[in-house]
Design an enzyme around this catalytic site. Structure first.
Site, PDB file in Angstrom:
ATOM      1  N   ASP A 108      -3.668   3.264  -4.546  1.00 55.31           N
ATOM      2  CA  ASP A 108      -4.310   4.159  -4.881  1.00 55.31           C
ATOM      3  C   ASP A 108      -3.683   4.430  -5.981  1.00 55.31           C
ATOM      4  O   ASP A 108      -2.773   3.691  -6.126  1.00 55.31           O
ATOM      5  CB  ASP A 108      -3.766   5.396  -3.491  1.00 55.31           C
ATOM      6  CG  ASP A 108      -2.540   5.228  -3.708  1.00 55.31           C
ATOM      7  OD1 ASP A 108      -2.006   3.894  -3.311  1.00 55.31           O
ATOM      8  OD2 ASP A 108      -1.276   6.353  -3.442  1.00 55.31           O
ATOM      9  N   GLU A 173       0.783   5.948  -1.498  1.00 56.59           N
ATOM     10  CA  GLU A 173       1.791   6.309  -2.123  1.00 56.59           C
ATOM     11  C   GLU A 173       1.848   7.140  -2.906  1.00 56.59           C
ATOM     12  O   GLU A 173       3.132   7.960  -3.384  1.00 56.59           O
ATOM     13  CB  GLU A 173       2.182   4.483  -2.882  1.00 56.59           C
ATOM     14  CG  GLU A 173       3.158   4.356  -3.122  1.00 56.59           C
ATOM     15  CD  GLU A 173       3.645   4.193  -4.424  1.00 56.59           C
ATOM     16  OE1 GLU A 173       4.874   4.568  -4.270  1.00 56.59           O
ATOM     17  OE2 GLU A 173       3.005   4.502  -4.899  1.00 56.59           O
TER      18      GLU A 173
HETATM   19 MN    MN Z   1       3.394   1.549  -7.463  1.00 57.67          MN
HETATM   20 MN    MN Z   2       2.760   4.955  -8.957  1.00 56.99          MN
END
Ligand code: MN
Ligand code: MN
Length: 482
Positions: A108, A173
């Site tokens: 992501d 993340e």
């Molecule tokens: Mn990263």
């Molecule tokens: Mn990042």
């Protein structure tokens, strides 16, 4: 340093395939896998499946794992549930005679739009002056693809992959890895047999020297709430009659840190690991320019003008920053309001061996005491909002010595051993769940603009980074100890 013949062949192959790698990154960047904006969630899914296909081509046994849902607010009073982006697990090889490494990356990206000030379309990879511009090019799609490239190079040249590789690619993340820790704890079966971990989700300190990261600071984030009235008040009508919450808050915030950056909470440095001569020596040769750093900050004078002091104070000593005041008037103009309630926000970046709970207690006790001296009748409360522990890896572990040697093969020089002042929470998650050595091995350069406009990765970093990973697995396989 003499590069082993096998690696020489692999390096040649990697050099020849530059265009193929750029094409692959072009495909990946084209998928706007922004995890922080729910409307893009489908694209994050698409990105995970894209990666799964790439892994399958390499013979990796894959598994796309549902990790639950997330509640998001649609309007002020309504919320809805959407699926979290799945975690992609992969396993390549299962030979008990080989070491098993765990590779982590995220698919992501941060949001990006041309209107934010990008020179080019953020989700279209553009090549210019040896650089590849596009959202995710450096954080973290480029490094993830470098892993694919490294494995493929071995296979195309009919070399056996010298280690077993387990892959974990997540898609949340940039939202704080929502759901990952819980998922990993449930899937400890997958983590079994792993010897060491490699995370390539970071960048070099500067622009020229490759680095290995062995330490990160943690965080303790606090809020101070003070309430003085049931509604906002006109300062003309009520000023002079009220114990004002904002004045109380400014008094408390001002008691936290002095103008030299010293944290005023007693005993706060108690558990900080003392610096050793040996450690300070390693700072001396680090490629870090105070002038460039100042330029990056955009200021004339820093708290410290000396390189080692800047590095130690951002990496291995705690620092306190005041971030904002909720409820305070902050627009243009001159509103004559007495806010009824204000919430001050500050955080301390904590370092080994500081413990978040102990730090929280020291800070809250200190502010509670200060509050008593203020003799204000207002409602007051300091609390810890969230915290994360600091992280320090063991650089004498073979995971690091292998990465140092791999850097020498790929870059013909030793890497700088650095810490960084921020956090990569997944690092701690892995270390805590598995108790295995974790290596943070950056691929991109310090000026890659991760999270910012015009994110890029240098073609040279993508190519040499691919060689670095190929050499790293080679070196891991040469280690005798277990
Ligand atoms: Mn990263
Ligand atoms: Mn990042």
């Amino acid at each position: 340093m003499e590069v082993p013949v096998l690696l020489q062949n692999i390096f040649q192959y990697i050099d020849k395939n530059e265009q193929v790698y750029i094409q692959c990154l072009t495909e990946a960047v084209k998928i706007p896998s922004v995890s922080g904006i729910p409307n893009y969630r489908e694209d994050v899914f698409r990105m995970v499946y894209w990666m799964e296909e790439k892994l399958k081509v390499l013979g990796v046994i894959t598994e796309v794992c549902d990790i639950g849902t997330q509640v998001i607010s649609t309007t002020e009073n309504n919320s809805t549930k959407i699926a979290l982006a799945p975690v992609l697990l992969g396993q390549l090889g299962n030979d008990p005679k080989k070491k098993t490494i765990l590779v982590y990356g995220h698919l992501d990206v941060q949001p990006a739009a041309k209107e934010d000030g990008w020179d080019t379309e953020p989700f279209k990879l553009i090549q210019k002056n040896g650089k590849l511009y596009g959202r995710g090019a450096s954080d973290d799609k480029g490094p993830c693809i470098a892993w694919l490239n490294a494995v493929e190079a071995y296979q195309k040249l009919n070399h056996e992959i010298p280690v077993n590789i387990k892959f974990i690619f997540e898609g949340m993340e940039e939202c704080g890895s929502v759901g990952l820790e819980g998922f990993l704890k449930k899937r400890s079966d997958f983590l079994e047999s792993v010897n060491c971990v490699c995370i390539s989700d970071a960048r070099w300190l500067g622009t020229k020297t490759p680095c290995l990261i062995y330490g990160l600071r943690g965080t303790c984030y606090f809020s101070i709430e003070i309430e003085c009235a049931s509604k906002d008040l006109h300062s003309g009508t009520f000023g002079g009659s009220v114990f004002e919450a904002m004045s109380d808050l400014v008094f408390l915030l001002d008691s936290l840190v002095d103008s030299s950056g010293k944290i005023l909470v007693p005993d706060i440095l108690e558990d900080v690991l003392p610096t050793t001569c040996e450690e300070l020596k390693t700072y001396e040769n680090i490629d870090f320019c105070v002038k460039e750093f100042k330029k990056a900050v955009g200021c004339e004078q820093l708290l410290h003008e000396d390189k080692i002091k800047i590095l130690t104070n951002t990496w291995r000593y705690p620092s306190l920053s005041i971030h904002g005041i909720e409820g305070a008037f902050s627009d243009h103009g001159s509103k004559t309001v007495i806010p009824k309630k204000v919430i001050g926000k500050f955080s301390i970046r904590i370092v080994p061996n500081q413990d978040p709970e102990k730090i929280a207690k020291l800070v809250i006790d200190y502010l509670d005491k200060k509050w008593k001296t203020r003799k204000s009748p207002n409602n007051y409360k300091t609390s810890l909002t969230f915290s994360s522990k600091p992280w320090l890896s063991s650089v004498s572990h073979y995971n690091y010595t292998a990465a140092i040697k791999a850097t020498e093969f790929a870059y013909n020089r030793k890497p700088d051993m650095i810490r960084i002042g921020g956090s990569i929470p997944v690092t701690l998650t892995f270390q805590e769940i598995m108790d295995k050595n974790v290596l943070v091995l950056p691929i991109g350069a310090g000026d890659d603009n991760a999270h910012s406009q015009n994110e890029k990765i240098n073609i040279a970093n993508l190519i040499q980074g691919t060689k670095l990973l190929a050499a790293y697995i080679f070196e891991i396989s040469c280690v005798k100890e277990h």
